[in-house]
Write a protein that holds these residues in place. Structure first.
Motif, PDB file in Angstrom:
ATOM      1  N   ALA A 180      30.474  35.434  19.784  1.00  0.00           N
ATOM      2  CA  ALA A 180      29.452  36.438  20.127  1.00  0.00           C
ATOM      3  C   ALA A 180      30.145  37.698  20.666  1.00  0.00           C
ATOM      4  O   ALA A 180      31.376  37.750  20.761  1.00  0.00           O
ATOM      5  CB  ALA A 180      28.480  35.862  21.155  1.00  0.00           C
ATOM      6  N   CYS A 181      29.340  38.685  21.037  1.00  0.00           N
ATOM      7  CA  CYS A 181      29.924  39.942  21.525  1.00  0.00           C
ATOM      8  C   CYS A 181      30.784  39.724  22.775  1.00  0.00           C
ATOM      9  O   CYS A 181      31.627  40.564  23.104  1.00  0.00           O
ATOM     10  CB  CYS A 181      28.845  40.979  21.772  1.00  0.00           C
ATOM     11  SG  CYS A 181      27.448  40.357  22.726  1.00  0.00           S
TER      12      CYS A 181
ATOM     13  N   HIS B 198      26.947  46.955  16.904  1.00  0.00           N
ATOM     14  CA  HIS B 198      26.525  45.698  17.543  1.00  0.00           C
ATOM     15  C   HIS B 198      25.021  45.490  17.329  1.00  0.00           C
ATOM     16  O   HIS B 198      24.597  44.524  16.686  1.00  0.00           O
ATOM     17  CB  HIS B 198      26.895  45.775  19.034  1.00  0.00           C
ATOM     18  CG  HIS B 198      26.461  44.601  19.864  1.00  0.00           C
ATOM     19  ND1 HIS B 198      26.755  44.509  21.203  1.00  0.00           N
ATOM     20  CD2 HIS B 198      25.744  43.493  19.575  1.00  0.00           C
ATOM     21  CE1 HIS B 198      26.251  43.381  21.682  1.00  0.00           C
ATOM     22  NE2 HIS B 198      25.630  42.758  20.720  1.00  0.00           N
ATOM     23  N   LYS B 199      24.235  46.424  17.806  1.00  0.00           N
ATOM     24  CA  LYS B 199      22.774  46.259  17.660  1.00  0.00           C
ATOM     25  C   LYS B 199      22.325  46.450  16.210  1.00  0.00           C
ATOM     26  O   LYS B 199      21.277  45.952  15.811  1.00  0.00           O
ATOM     27  CB  LYS B 199      22.035  47.194  18.613  1.00  0.00           C
ATOM     28  CG  LYS B 199      22.085  46.696  20.061  1.00  0.00           C
ATOM     29  CD  LYS B 199      21.410  45.338  20.217  1.00  0.00           C
ATOM     30  CE  LYS B 199      22.144  44.405  21.145  1.00  0.00           C
ATOM     31  NZ  LYS B 199      21.526  43.065  21.273  1.00  0.00           N
TER      32      LYS B 199
ATOM     33  N   GLN C 224      18.253  38.218  31.219  1.00  0.00           N
ATOM     34  CA  GLN C 224      18.132  38.581  29.797  1.00  0.00           C
ATOM     35  C   GLN C 224      18.548  37.397  28.910  1.00  0.00           C
ATOM     36  O   GLN C 224      18.214  37.358  27.726  1.00  0.00           O
ATOM     37  CB  GLN C 224      19.022  39.793  29.528  1.00  0.00           C
ATOM     38  CG  GLN C 224      18.711  40.513  28.226  1.00  0.00           C
ATOM     39  CD  GLN C 224      19.712  41.634  27.940  1.00  0.00           C
ATOM     40  OE1 GLN C 224      20.279  42.218  28.857  1.00  0.00           O
ATOM     41  NE2 GLN C 224      19.933  41.932  26.685  1.00  0.00           N
ATOM     42  N   GLY C 225      19.298  36.475  29.478  1.00  0.00           N
ATOM     43  CA  GLY C 225      19.735  35.293  28.724  1.00  0.00           C
ATOM     44  C   GLY C 225      20.859  35.585  27.751  1.00  0.00           C
ATOM     45  O   GLY C 225      21.222  34.736  26.948  1.00  0.00           O
ATOM     46  N   ALA C 226      21.403  36.793  27.794  1.00  0.00           N
ATOM     47  CA  ALA C 226      22.412  37.200  26.806  1.00  0.00           C
ATOM     48  C   ALA C 226      23.821  37.165  27.402  1.00  0.00           C
ATOM     49  O   ALA C 226      24.018  37.509  28.578  1.00  0.00           O
ATOM     50  CB  ALA C 226      22.098  38.598  26.293  1.00  0.00           C
ATOM     51  N   VAL C 227      24.763  36.757  26.566  1.00  0.00           N
ATOM     52  CA  VAL C 227      26.170  36.924  26.916  1.00  0.00           C
ATOM     53  C   VAL C 227      26.615  38.285  26.380  1.00  0.00           C
ATOM     54  O   VAL C 227      25.989  38.784  25.443  1.00  0.00           O
ATOM     55  CB  VAL C 227      27.041  35.804  26.283  1.00  0.00           C
ATOM     56  CG1 VAL C 227      26.742  34.473  26.914  1.00  0.00           C
ATOM     57  CG2 VAL C 227      26.892  35.748  24.776  1.00  0.00           C
ATOM     58  N   PRO C 228      27.633  38.918  26.940  1.00  0.00           N
ATOM     59  CA  PRO C 228      28.449  38.445  28.045  1.00  0.00           C
ATOM     60  C   PRO C 228      27.808  38.745  29.388  1.00  0.00           C
ATOM     61  O   PRO C 228      27.002  39.676  29.514  1.00  0.00           O
ATOM     62  CB  PRO C 228      29.726  39.281  27.892  1.00  0.00           C
ATOM     63  CG  PRO C 228      29.253  40.593  27.333  1.00  0.00           C
ATOM     64  CD  PRO C 228      28.099  40.234  26.434  1.00  0.00           C
TER      65      PRO C 228
ATOM     66  N   TYR D  31      36.147  45.476  20.918  1.00  0.00           N
ATOM     67  CA  TYR D  31      34.708  45.465  20.594  1.00  0.00           C
ATOM     68  C   TYR D  31      34.508  45.630  19.075  1.00  0.00           C
ATOM     69  O   TYR D  31      33.726  44.896  18.445  1.00  0.00           O
ATOM     70  CB  TYR D  31      34.039  46.603  21.359  1.00  0.00           C
ATOM     71  CG  TYR D  31      32.549  46.486  21.595  1.00  0.00           C
ATOM     72  CD1 TYR D  31      31.797  45.398  21.152  1.00  0.00           C
ATOM     73  CD2 TYR D  31      31.883  47.489  22.310  1.00  0.00           C
ATOM     74  CE1 TYR D  31      30.425  45.324  21.397  1.00  0.00           C
ATOM     75  CE2 TYR D  31      30.519  47.416  22.574  1.00  0.00           C
ATOM     76  CZ  TYR D  31      29.798  46.335  22.107  1.00  0.00           C
ATOM     77  OH  TYR D  31      28.443  46.269  22.359  1.00  0.00           O
TER      78      TYR D  31
ATOM     79  N   ARG E 181      18.915  27.444  27.995  1.00  0.00           N
ATOM     80  CA  ARG E 181      20.193  28.140  27.966  1.00  0.00           C
ATOM     81  C   ARG E 181      21.011  27.675  29.160  1.00  0.00           C
ATOM     82  O   ARG E 181      20.812  28.124  30.280  1.00  0.00           O
ATOM     83  CB  ARG E 181      19.937  29.639  28.020  1.00  0.00           C
ATOM     84  CG  ARG E 181      20.768  30.360  27.022  1.00  0.00           C
ATOM     85  CD  ARG E 181      20.169  31.637  26.577  1.00  0.00           C
ATOM     86  NE  ARG E 181      19.525  31.496  25.284  1.00  0.00           N
ATOM     87  CZ  ARG E 181      19.231  32.500  24.499  1.00  0.00           C
ATOM     88  NH1 ARG E 181      19.479  33.728  24.876  1.00  0.00           N
ATOM     89  NH2 ARG E 181      18.654  32.296  23.343  1.00  0.00           N
TER      90      ARG E 181
ATOM     91  N   PHE F  32      23.310  27.918  23.531  1.00  0.00           N
ATOM     92  CA  PHE F  32      22.126  28.678  23.123  1.00  0.00           C
ATOM     93  C   PHE F  32      21.113  27.770  22.443  1.00  0.00           C
ATOM     94  O   PHE F  32      20.743  27.976  21.304  1.00  0.00           O
ATOM     95  CB  PHE F  32      22.543  29.798  22.169  1.00  0.00           C
ATOM     96  CG  PHE F  32      23.003  31.048  22.875  1.00  0.00           C
ATOM     97  CD1 PHE F  32      23.444  31.015  24.175  1.00  0.00           C
ATOM     98  CD2 PHE F  32      22.991  32.273  22.231  1.00  0.00           C
ATOM     99  CE1 PHE F  32      23.870  32.152  24.827  1.00  0.00           C
ATOM    100  CE2 PHE F  32      23.407  33.434  22.870  1.00  0.00           C
ATOM    101  CZ  PHE F  32      23.842  33.368  24.165  1.00  0.00           C
TER     102      PHE F  32
ATOM    103  N   GLU G  19      26.229  43.710  30.124  1.00  0.00           N
ATOM    104  CA  GLU G  19      26.406  44.755  29.105  1.00  0.00           C
ATOM    105  C   GLU G  19      27.880  44.807  28.685  1.00  0.00           C
ATOM    106  O   GLU G  19      28.765  45.151  29.472  1.00  0.00           O
ATOM    107  CB  GLU G  19      25.933  46.144  29.561  1.00  0.00           C
ATOM    108  CG  GLU G  19      24.451  46.196  29.925  1.00  0.00           C
ATOM    109  CD  GLU G  19      23.520  45.775  28.774  1.00  0.00           C
ATOM    110  OE1 GLU G  19      23.710  46.248  27.642  1.00  0.00           O
ATOM    111  OE2 GLU G  19      22.622  44.967  29.012  1.00  0.00           O
ATOM    112  N   ALA G  20      28.089  44.458  27.432  1.00  0.00           N
ATOM    113  CA  ALA G  20      29.449  44.312  26.907  1.00  0.00           C
ATOM    114  C   ALA G  20      30.330  45.527  27.205  1.00  0.00           C
ATOM    115  O   ALA G  20      31.459  45.378  27.673  1.00  0.00           O
ATOM    116  CB  ALA G  20      29.386  44.063  25.395  1.00  0.00           C
TER     117      ALA G  20
ATOM    118  N   TRP H 149      31.786  39.904  12.393  1.00  0.00           N
ATOM    119  CA  TRP H 149      30.410  39.588  11.960  1.00  0.00           C
ATOM    120  C   TRP H 149      30.173  40.086  10.528  1.00  0.00           C
ATOM    121  O   TRP H 149      29.428  39.471   9.774  1.00  0.00           O
ATOM    122  CB  TRP H 149      29.392  40.233  12.894  1.00  0.00           C
ATOM    123  CG  TRP H 149      29.381  39.705  14.296  1.00  0.00           C
ATOM    124  CD1 TRP H 149      29.934  38.543  14.746  1.00  0.00           C
ATOM    125  CD2 TRP H 149      28.765  40.318  15.420  1.00  0.00           C
ATOM    126  NE1 TRP H 149      29.696  38.401  16.093  1.00  0.00           N
ATOM    127  CE2 TRP H 149      28.984  39.479  16.538  1.00  0.00           C
ATOM    128  CE3 TRP H 149      28.053  41.501  15.620  1.00  0.00           C
ATOM    129  CZ2 TRP H 149      28.521  39.777  17.812  1.00  0.00           C
ATOM    130  CZ3 TRP H 149      27.587  41.806  16.888  1.00  0.00           C
ATOM    131  CH2 TRP H 149      27.813  40.952  17.976  1.00  0.00           C
TER     132      TRP H 149
END
Ligand SMILES: N[C@@H](CCC(=O)N[C@@H](CS)C(=O)NCC(=O)O)C(=O)O
Length: 200
Positions: A9-10, A107-108, A51-55, A156, A37, A33, A67-68, A163
């Motif tokens: 992942a990111c 990324h997005k 937010q449940g998001a990595v990193p 990054y 989580r 995931f 926020e990466a 991906w």
């Protein structure tokens, strides 16, 4: 400090920088995931990052940064002598510009492909990415790395180009050579190995 990650992942970007900077005080903690989580140290990840998001990076005093592109900068700042993020002059602004481009356009721009879109939607996302990779190629120009020397922007960019391979989005030849250059760095290979990803 604890860096929460999911393989490939990111979060791989900040992980690479942990190894490039040889930050011995950062532990890697995997997040599963699934429906829930959970972290591999047995916590509900939503309690760490709503937010449940990595990193996510948990500091020793309990504060959590997310926020990466912020984590990349924070980690680089822990070891200024590793020179992973230009701190002055135009190079600094060019770094921020590049990080923001990678975060918001690449990324997005790729994120929808992780959500199994319809074939038509996937084609539209990929067409947009092809255009964005051309812009990244222009930013690279004839340099070895995006800012000349290796920096957090390359860690990054490496993740999003990885991906591109996963989703079979065509990447310009020059960016493929650039990807191979970043891929061959010992710190990158170590990070891939630790995350259980192919290094070949
Ligand atoms: N705004 C966040 C987004 C991070 C992000 O998109 N993380 C992805 C992995 S690459 C994730 O954890 N997705 C799971 C989810 O959002 O539910 C950042 O830039 O760090």
């Amino acid at each position: 400090m604890n860096l929460f990650y999911s393989p490939g992942a990111c979060s791989l970007g900040p992980h690479i920088i942990v190894r490039e900077a040889r930050l011995e005080n950062v532990a890697l903690v995997k997040v599963s995931f699934g429906k829930e989580r959970l972290t591999e140290d047995g916590r509900n990840f939503y309690d760490i990052n709503p937010q449940g998001a990595v990193p996510a990076l948990e500091l020793d005093d309990g504060h959590v940064l997310t926020e990466a592109q912020v984590l990349l900068q924070f980690l680089a700042a822990q070891k200024p002598e590793a020179k992973l993020a230009p701190a002055e002059g135009l190079a600094r602004w060019r770094l921020l510009e590049t990080l923001n481009f990678i975060a918001t356009e690449l990324h997005k721009g790729t994120s929808p492909l992780f959500r199994t879109p319809t074939p038509d939607a996937a084609e539209a996302v990929k067409a947009n990415l092809v255009n964005r990779y051309k812009l990244l190629e222009q930013k690279l120009g004839d340099k070895d790395y995006l800012l000349g020397d290796f920096s957090i922007a390359d860690a990054y960019a490496y993740v999003v180009l990885n991906w591109a391979h996963k989703f079979k989005v065509p990447v310009p030849t020059k960016l493929e050579s650039y990807f191979a250059r970043v891929h061959s760095r010992p710190a990158v290979r170590q990070a891939l190995q630790v995350e259980g990803l192919p290094t070949a």
